[in-house]
Design a protein around this motif. Structure first.
Motif, PDB file in Angstrom:
ATOM      1  N   THR A   6     108.801  72.535 -22.278  1.00 41.16           N
ATOM      2  CA  THR A   6     109.420  71.629 -21.305  1.00 41.16           C
ATOM      3  C   THR A   6     110.761  71.237 -21.481  1.00 41.16           C
ATOM      4  N   ASN A   7     111.445  71.033 -20.379  1.00 42.06           N
ATOM      5  CA  ASN A   7     112.948  70.543 -20.680  1.00 42.06           C
ATOM      6  C   ASN A   7     113.939  71.228 -21.266  1.00 42.06           C
ATOM      7  N   ALA A   8     113.633  72.787 -21.453  1.00 43.52           N
ATOM      8  CA  ALA A   8     114.261  73.469 -22.054  1.00 43.52           C
ATOM      9  C   ALA A   8     115.604  74.274 -21.311  1.00 43.52           C
ATOM     10  N   ARG A   9     116.720  74.542 -21.825  1.00 46.55           N
ATOM     11  CA  ARG A   9     117.512  75.653 -21.466  1.00 46.55           C
ATOM     12  C   ARG A   9     116.879  77.085 -21.591  1.00 46.55           C
ATOM     13  N   ASP A  20     112.739  75.579 -16.494  1.00 50.21           N
ATOM     14  CA  ASP A  20     112.940  74.930 -17.780  1.00 50.21           C
ATOM     15  C   ASP A  20     111.745  74.670 -18.354  1.00 50.21           C
ATOM     16  N   THR A  21     110.690  75.350 -18.004  1.00 53.20           N
ATOM     17  CA  THR A  21     109.218  75.401 -18.454  1.00 53.20           C
ATOM     18  C   THR A  21     108.555  76.708 -18.870  1.00 53.20           C
ATOM     19  N   ASP A  44     108.606  69.304 -26.273  1.00 57.65           N
ATOM     20  CA  ASP A  44     109.612  68.748 -25.181  1.00 57.65           C
ATOM     21  C   ASP A  44     110.952  69.363 -25.832  1.00 57.65           C
ATOM     22  N   ARG A  46     114.129  69.136 -24.723  1.00 59.73           N
ATOM     23  CA  ARG A  46     115.137  68.305 -24.203  1.00 59.73           C
ATOM     24  C   ARG A  46     116.572  68.697 -25.198  1.00 59.73           C
ATOM     25  N   GLY A  47     117.588  69.139 -24.619  1.00 56.67           N
ATOM     26  CA  GLY A  47     118.619  69.505 -25.580  1.00 56.67           C
ATOM     27  C   GLY A  47     118.767  70.626 -26.322  1.00 56.67           C
ATOM     28  N   SER A  48     117.795  71.540 -25.992  1.00 56.56           N
ATOM     29  CA  SER A  48     117.542  72.746 -26.868  1.00 56.56           C
ATOM     30  C   SER A  48     117.509  73.885 -25.683  1.00 56.56           C
ATOM     31  N   THR A  49     117.733  75.387 -26.211  1.00 59.93           N
ATOM     32  CA  THR A  49     117.787  76.288 -25.676  1.00 59.93           C
ATOM     33  C   THR A  49     116.584  77.192 -26.160  1.00 59.93           C
ATOM     34  N   ASP A 379     118.401  74.084 -31.108  1.00 62.73           N
ATOM     35  CA  ASP A 379     119.185  72.846 -30.719  1.00 62.73           C
ATOM     36  C   ASP A 379     120.399  73.137 -30.089  1.00 62.73           C
TER      37      ASP A 379
END
Length: 405
Positions: A6-9, A20-21, A44, A46-49, A379
């Motif tokens: 989740t919360n990924a680019r 984003d999921t 999670d 977040r801040g990662s691709t 990241d």
């Protein structure tokens, strides 16, 4: 258990998605952009691709090397000379602790032709495991011999057919016996009659022209003996071939070591002493070559619409094959492609969707519902800063997270 990232680019192999999921289950991507199902293991990001697992479209490999490649997020290696034909890799197909592999088997070459100048006659790559299937060495000097070996290569499990067109001038062994035009043409035609993809080892302009004239599907090296011309680029583009430039190999041939890559702690922390020494060495067989010419040729081919695939020619941890390391050098090749003028997203496509498409591996290379869950989470944002591909956070091979297999 289902895993929801989740919360990924999300870079899907061609572009960055709005989603984003990504949810994976049973080794397959089951949804992109949907809400994480209840009970899912949540990662999670977040801040990662999130990227598709990377390809190396030119290697000579072993089980040790496949494990090293996976640690760098390379989930598929394409072997261009070696023993990992279909009957010899069933244990690898089922092992999620190593990268997957496809293989040409051994390339068609004359007796004494490339790569015999590099290795003893009994050289058998494969990480020490004795092959369970026949390994065909298709030494050919006539059109009839080349065509005659094609059915045997198909029957013994080659995934594609490779032709060595090399007179040794770039490797420092001028005068090597090499395939002639008629032999390459006959071999390619017979391979196509069997529905096989064909690729050629071509380090010179002359070899490149011969392969294209013969109807080859892909060039797994880029010429280094001359700068490109508009006429040559147009010829390559019009033929529809793909090109695996192996810029990292060309640099090594010119005596440029992999020191800059090895100095990066994101690389050195994943290499043992033998691979570190190899990466810090070089082939150094063509010091008169010019890396700037190679980069300009790569840029011109990309501008002309030629499919470029990421490959390295990494093989064994031996200094005389230096400047390269499995997995690590894929990331350096990505940086070279951007240096040559590709956008970061174009370079990433050259390591994901493009090799999957050109080699017919339609189950991977993309982040999409139903595809294999071969994934790399890093990241940062490599779609804008390509070196962020080395910021490895997680790797999945068929949905199995590396380190938890």
């Amino acid at each position: 258990m289902r895993t929801a990232i989740t919360n990924a680019r999300v870079f899907d192999g061609e572009r960055v998605l709005d989603a984003d999921t990504v949810v994976i289950d049973g080794g397959v991507i089951i949804s992109v952009g949907a809400v994480a199902p209840p009970g899912s293991e949540i990662v999670d990001a977040r801040g990662s691709t999130l990227l598709p697992g990377l390809f190396d479209a030119h290697v000579h490999t072993s089980e040790e090397a496949l494990a090293l490649a996976l640690r760098f997020g390379v989930t598929t290696e394409l072997e261009m000379q070696g023993a990992h034909t279909k009957p010899n890799r069933t244990h690898i197909t089922a092992d999620d602790g190593v990268a997957d592999v496809r293989s040409a088997g051994f390339g068609i070459t004359p007796p004494g032709g490339h790569p015999s100048e590099l290795f003893p006659e009994d050289f058998r790559p494969g990480g020490g495991r004795r092959p369970v299937g026949e390994i065909v060495q298709p030494f050919s000097t006539t059109p009839e011999q080349a065509a005659g070996f094609i059915p045997r290569l198909v029957e013994t499990g080659s995934d594609y057919i490779k032709f060595m067109i090399d007179d040794g001038s770039v490797e420092g062994h001028p005068g090597l016996p090499t395939l002639d035009r008629a032999t390459v043409t006959a071999g390619v035609a017979e391979a196509h009659r069997h529905g096989m993809l064909t690729v050629a080892h071509t380090l010179t302009v002359e070899a490149t022209r011969m392969a294209i004239d013969a109807g080859i599907d892909g060039l797994v090296h880029l010429f280094v003996d001359q700068p490109h011309t508009d006429e040559l680029v147009d010829l390559i583009a019009a033929s529809g071939v793909f090109v695996v430039p192996c810029v990292v190999l060309n640099a090594s041939m010119m005596g440029i070591t992999g020191d800059a890559l090895a100095d990066d702690v994101r690389v050195s922390s994943r290499l043992d002493a033998a691979w570190n020494e190899t990466l810090r060495s070089s082939f150094n067989r063509y010091p008169q070559g010019k890396l700037d010419d190679v980069l300009r040729s790569v840029g011109a081919l990309h501008h002309a619409g030629v499919d470029l695939l990421v490959g390295t020619d990494a093989s064994m941890p031996l200094p005389f094959l230096g400047g390269l390391a499995h997995g690590a050098s894929v990331h350096q090749e990505l940086q070279h492609l951007v240096q040559a003028g590709l956008s970061p997203t174009d370079a990433l496509a050259a390591a994901t969707s493009a090799p999957a498409r050109r080699f017919g591996l339609h189950d991977r290379g993309r982040i999409a519902e139903g595809k294999r869950a071969d994934l790399l989470l890093v990241d940062g944002d490599p779609t804008t800063t390509i070196s962020d591909t080395l910021n490895t956070r997680e790797v999945w091979r068929r949905g199995t997270r590396l380190g938890t297999a």
